[in-house]
Enzyme design. Structure first.
Site, PDB file in Angstrom:
ATOM      1  N   HIS A  44       0.833  -1.201   0.000  1.00 37.86           N
ATOM      2  CA  HIS A  44       0.000   0.000   0.000  1.00 37.86           C
ATOM      3  C   HIS A  44       0.868   1.253   0.000  1.00 37.86           C
ATOM      4  O   HIS A  44       0.678   2.156  -0.834  1.00 37.86           O
ATOM      5  CB  HIS A  44      -0.919  -0.004   1.227  1.00 37.86           C
ATOM      6  CG  HIS A  44      -1.793   1.202   1.317  1.00 37.86           C
ATOM      7  ND1 HIS A  44      -3.045   1.262   0.758  1.00 37.86           N
ATOM      8  CD2 HIS A  44      -1.583   2.422   1.906  1.00 37.86           C
ATOM      9  CE1 HIS A  44      -3.572   2.456   0.985  1.00 37.86           C
ATOM     10  NE2 HIS A  44      -2.709   3.182   1.692  1.00 37.86           N
ATOM     11  N   GLU A  45       1.819   1.299   0.919  1.00 35.68           N
ATOM     12  CA  GLU A  45       2.682   2.485   1.001  1.00 35.68           C
ATOM     13  C   GLU A  45       3.616   2.579  -0.202  1.00 35.68           C
ATOM     14  O   GLU A  45       3.971   3.683  -0.625  1.00 35.68           O
ATOM     15  CB  GLU A  45       3.494   2.458   2.300  1.00 35.68           C
ATOM     16  CG  GLU A  45       2.653   2.414   3.575  1.00 35.68           C
ATOM     17  CD  GLU A  45       1.638   3.541   3.659  1.00 35.68           C
ATOM     18  OE1 GLU A  45       1.868   4.605   3.047  1.00 35.68           O
ATOM     19  OE2 GLU A  45       0.608   3.349   4.325  1.00 35.68           O
ATOM     20  N   HIS A  48       1.949   4.648  -2.913  1.00 36.53           N
ATOM     21  CA  HIS A  48       2.112   6.092  -2.702  1.00 36.53           C
ATOM     22  C   HIS A  48       3.539   6.528  -3.034  1.00 36.53           C
ATOM     23  O   HIS A  48       3.755   7.544  -3.718  1.00 36.53           O
ATOM     24  CB  HIS A  48       1.831   6.443  -1.231  1.00 36.53           C
ATOM     25  CG  HIS A  48       0.405   6.251  -0.815  1.00 36.53           C
ATOM     26  ND1 HIS A  48      -0.654   6.780  -1.499  1.00 36.53           N
ATOM     27  CD2 HIS A  48      -0.129   5.607   0.266  1.00 36.53           C
ATOM     28  CE1 HIS A  48      -1.787   6.465  -0.895  1.00 36.53           C
ATOM     29  NE2 HIS A  48      -1.493   5.754   0.182  1.00 36.53           N
TER      30      HIS A  48
END
Length: 690
Positions: A44-45, A48
């Protein structure tokens, strides 16, 4: 320092080696869970991070976890960190800090071309949504790999239905397979509960009867009295294989039962292929055979396929009949709780709230035990039976005649509290009032001095010290189980059928009855259940425990695995949104929620079952993370997206005061939610687990 060599291991006590192996296995599973959960957060990170770098944003920190930094290193302009609170992670960019939202409107930072706030709205949208997109991609990947390896899942075949619930009322039975609920295809047993819980209004249930040929389709309203909508199809089907204990170390047979007393012991992994020379192909057929009244009363011989034996050889094990266990009490007949559609009872005009007082002239509660009524009626299939009934709505007594169907008694078990007893041959479910109507002479109850008119408030089941594992301790993990029938506030619980069922499942247990007389004076008596002295036999597996039935779901090739990955990702995303909707409308109780402790427990259970099952769980978790992170809550990605949409439409950045207030409100909401689910994990689900 001492080195542990191979010779040292050989010198260890033999009893310690299984403990060492179990410890290493547990440690490895915990490691797999930690790595898996970390991967979900990492990806998920990473989404980003990667898009931020692609947009030339200065990423100051990439952290797995929140709070104090435990370990970090710096490469280039970015610090990579592992933080103390492992419930998420974050990417800290110049000009975008959830804990300092004023950076978004800082003129000084906005002039830095590498700040997040200086980038066009479309790039900031790409950065914010990248984490969710990455989780969707990884979810599909996790699912695809899991189904490439193959996942064992319980089929959508029913091992039983809960008496009195909508599925039972509409005639769904054990052995039936549900194929569709509304417009959703049902592929495995867990799909049934999710499909019902996430609906609104009536549900249309389609399926195939246990004969494999007859189909059914029916529409009805689910029950909403629990923490979620349900139809009562809550029992998974068993296989024909004797239980493999696994890590739970459950017994293969329950102590004190005929299966435990068989001349030759059953072994884990034994497969039942025939009974009394009759071939059996599925558990439904075996259960039907065992329930026949001419079979219940005599020994049966199982033909067992055992590992290591020649293919043409079966091991034969003979098991004696299992008489019902009793205390010698006859309690008061309660009112009818449910009537099956298209049943003899419905045709005769019986309704919910009616009370049967006489059957063929016998007074129910004194001359005929309400607990024996299902078998009394089942034995009279095809013969007229006369009932005397007090009608609930008119409070008048009427006489009815009906003819029972060929449905054996006690096949629908009162599993669970407040579950009524079923007389399926006529299609009724009724409660039993915990007031003593009659005491059989020379029974344990008579010897303890129990008298008609006394009320049972509580039933305790005590396991003898040093006794082997039994049904209650294995299933409930409790050496002292309590079944409440009446509390100090005067509330009555319809739990006698459940307590009576437990008495059959754990015959070695001693019973403590908490009683009160007609004046309310309490007293306790300790009793040992005994076999009945008449032809009343329990219809199930006589103490033999069978392994749950599992079906392998495995993709034939990469393309099929990819398709399954996409389908499962889509279905789970829809399910999560429906869950949130039903939480908001009150159709699902917040008690159904789990927090990080619950997630870790579930992940550990999946890890125990193998890599494919763990990957399946990580796929589910990835979809959850994607959906929940994109909710329009400040601090979460969805909240940032709302502000970006505002900026894109108005061509103005949000007001700093509103932005700061919303961010802190969102942070408070997320922290409050985390505390709430932690409370549920520890004090609600934790207590249930004990």
């Amino acid at each position: 320092m001492e080195i542990l060599t191979a010779s040292t291991l050989l010198a260890l006590d033999a009893a310690a080696l299984p403990l060492l192996a179990e410890f290493l296995g547990n440690a490895l599973n915990i490691l797999w869970v930690a790595v898996g959960l970390g991967l979900v957060i990492f990806f998920h990170e990473l989404g980003h991070f990667a898009v931020a770098k692609w947009c030339n944003v200065n990423v100051e920190r990439f952290s797995i976890g929140f709070g104090p930094i435990l370990w970090s290193f710096k490469k280039g302009e970015t610090e990579y960190a592992l933080s103390a609170i492992p419930f998420g992670g974050y990417v800290k960019m110049l000009g975008q800090d959830d804990m300092d939202p004023s950076q978004l409107s800082s003129e000084e930072i906005a002039r830095d071309p590498r700040s997040y706030s200086a980038k066009p709205v479309r790039q900031r949208m790409a950065i914010i949504s990248a984490g969710v997109v990455m989780n969707i991609i990884t979810a599909m990947l996790f699912f695809a790999i899991a189904f490439s390896l193959g996942v064992d899942m319980p089929p959508a075949e029913l091992g039983g239905v809960q008496t009195g619930k909508p599925a039972w009322v509409h005639g769904i039975e054990f052995g039936d397979r549900i194929t569709r609920i509304n417009d959703r295809e049902i592929e495995a047993f867990p799909d049934i509960m999710r499909a019902v819980a996430l609906t609104t209004g009536p549900v249309t249930v389609e399926g195939v009867r246990r004969d494999g040929r007859t189909t059914f389709e029916m529409t009805f309203e689910p029950d909403e009295s629990d923490t979620r909508r349900l139809i009562g199809a809550g029992l998974q089907v068993e296989s024909l294989m004797v239980l493999m204990p696994g890590k739970e170390k459950l017994p293969t047979v329950w102590p004190g039962t005929p299966a435990a007393a068989a001349g030759q012991p059953f072994e884990p992994g034994d497969r039942i292929e025939q009974v009394d020379e009759e071939r059996v192909a599925a558990i439904a057929g075996l259960q039907e055979y065992m329930a026949r009244y001419d079979v219940r009363a005599r020994p049966v011989t199982f033909g067992i396929r055992r590992a290591g034996q020649p293919s043409d050889q079966l091991t034969e094990i003979t098991v004696a009949p299992q008489r019902f266990r009793t205390l010698g009490l006859r309690l008061q007949m309660g009112r009818i709780e449910a009537v099956q559609i298209d049943s003899p009872a419905a045709a005769a005009g019986l309704q919910k709230g009616d009370k049967i007082t006489h059957v063929d002239g016998q007074v129910v509660g004194t001359e005929l035990d309400p607990m024996e009524l299902p078998d009394y009626l089942g034995r009279r299939a095809g013969q007229p039976v006369e009932l005397t009934v007090i009608k609930d709505k008119e409070s008048r007594e009427v006489s009815l005649s009906l003819t029972p169907r060929d449905k054996a008694g006690w096949m629908d078990q009162p599993v669970g509290e407040n579950v009524p007893l079923a007389a399926t041959s006529i299609g009724i479910a009724y409660y039993v009032v915990p007031t003593v109507q009659d005491v059989r002479p020379e029974s344990p109850a008579a010897q303890a001095g129990i008298r008609p008119g006394e009320r049972i408030r509580l039933v305790e089941f005590l396991r003898p010290k040093g006794a082997d594992e039994d049904f209650i301790s294995a299933a409930f993990d409790d050496d002292k189980l309590k079944v409440e029938l009446k509390n100090d506030n005067g509330e009555t619980f319809e739990n006698w059928p459940h307590a009576f069922w437990l008495m059959q499942m754990a015959p070695t247990r001693t019973i403590i009855l908490h009683l009160s007389d007609k004046d309310g004076k309490p007293r306790n008596v300790t009793l040992a259940p005994v076999d009945v002295d008449r032809d009343w036999f329990y219809p199930r597996m006589r103490g033999l425990r069978l392994h749950p039935l599992l079906e392998l779901q495995q993709a034939e090739n990469v393309l099929a695995a990819t398709g399954m990955g996409v389908r499962y990702t889509k279905n789970w995303a829809i399910d999560i949104y429906l869950t949130l909707r039903n939480l908001l409308t009150g159709r699902i109780s917040p008690k159904e929620l789990h927090g990080p402790v619950g997630i870790a427990k579930v992940a550990y259970k999946f890890a125990e079952q193998g890599l494919a099952d763990l990957l399946l769980f990580l796929g589910i978790l990835s979809v959850n993370l994607a959906v929940l992170n994109f909710l329009p809550i400040p601090v979460l990605d969805g909240g940032h997206m709302v502000f970006l949409i505002w900026e894109g439409v108005t061509r103005k950045k949000p007001n700093e005061k509103i932005l700061v207030a919303a961010t802190y409100a969102g942070f408070a909401f997320v922290v409050g939610l985390m505390l709430a689910v932690l409370y549920l994990d520890i004090f609600v689900h934790g207590a249930a687990g004990r």
